[in-house]
Design an enzyme around this catalytic site. Sequence first.
Site: not given
Length: 451
Positions: A242, A420, A364, A216-218, A251, A422, A384
């Site tokens: 995408e 993370k 991703q 559900g990041k989008t 959406r 900052r 990666e």
Amino acid sequence: MANEDLLLRQLPHSLEAEQAVLGSMLIDAGCVKDIMDKLRPSDFYLRQNQEIFETIFSMFTHGHPIDGITVCGEMQKAGLYEEETTRSYLAQLIEITPTSANAQEYAAIVRDKAILRAISQAASDIVAMVQEGVGETEALLEAAEQKIYAVRRGQSAQDMVPLQQVLPDVLDRLGEMSEHENHLPGLSTGLSDLDKKITGLNNSDLILLAARPGMGKTSMALNMALSVAKGEQKTVAVFSLEMSREQLVTRILSTEALVENNRLRTGMLRETDWEKIAGAATVLNRLDIRIDDNPLLSVADMNAKCRRLDNLCLVVVDYLQLMTSAGGSRRGGSDNRQQVVSDMSRTLKIMAKELNVPVICLSQLSRANEKRDDKRPMLSDLRESGSIEQDADIVLFLYRDDYYNEESEERNVAECIVAKNRHGETGKVRLQWSPEYTQFSTLDTRYANEG
């Protein structure tokens, strides 16, 4: 004759306006405060005028009285005083200035001429770069655009700013925040618990929102974009590499109207749905959300498009691994691809700083988490993708236990893991996930301890 014309040709400037600005400040110290935020010493063409303005600026900063005599004394202390010319020149400035009432108009003329000189210098630099022929065309185009953009912002990328020049802005910002109830320095995500953890979406920050496909990041990024557009009444830019613009708007409409996304996609709508859709469309039509669904965009393309937007307050990029490099390459060996993605993440951070808005970039994750018993994402899952972790100011992971475990007790509950930060602490924020509306919301915990 042509050669003589070249020798006599000077860069744009107005000596009369420069003298009138300085004269206005010398005869009326009250107008100094109105000039200081509009001009810098480098805006003056004549070196002597630069030195006088710099002296007045320093005196103003330290609260010293300003007039012809005090400025003359200060220049003497600084070693800028010439017995024969300085005193008489200051007197001349006072004498030739008709009135201080027009000081801001004089300053505008000086500023306009300075911008013309900056454009001329940028054009010369660009011509020199082209003639040298060093570097790829795309890189030269980006460098040229950077130089023109630096002029538009009214500052050189190489300028160093003294602390005392920044401090008033920080104090003003603190004053503004103290007057608001939420005391939030950044833009609200629309998720109060997350806002408390990361202090909102702050200008010049690169916020990385990462998850495995289907988490559900989008949807979360669009939820934030919608919340910011409604709350700030400013422009939000969404770059989707995408999904098509129609899919994105569907959406957003589902989230705003609270009509099931599946019914919107299939057209199987009820009478009550149309009423909700009409109401949501009225709200959405008042918002300024710009969508670009070109799948071949590079960071340079996005940067160029964002620079042309007025009142921009947030940029969303969906998603990092689909982006092309400046040279147009998206594929290659794993080592090469890692370097390309690293370069793009670094360029996104630079873009956030240049535009001075938060940039949310989706990413991703590798499959490494799926090999662990605890499938919650970790920063190591980003490795990666090169230096994303180092470039991002905030890294957010999305995790839903019911995605991996059908018998999970945490049905439609998501964890936003702040891996993370900052600006503050890390930790987890639990959110309500409504898949039918593609919506994340603050989890209601009022009854969590009852039973």
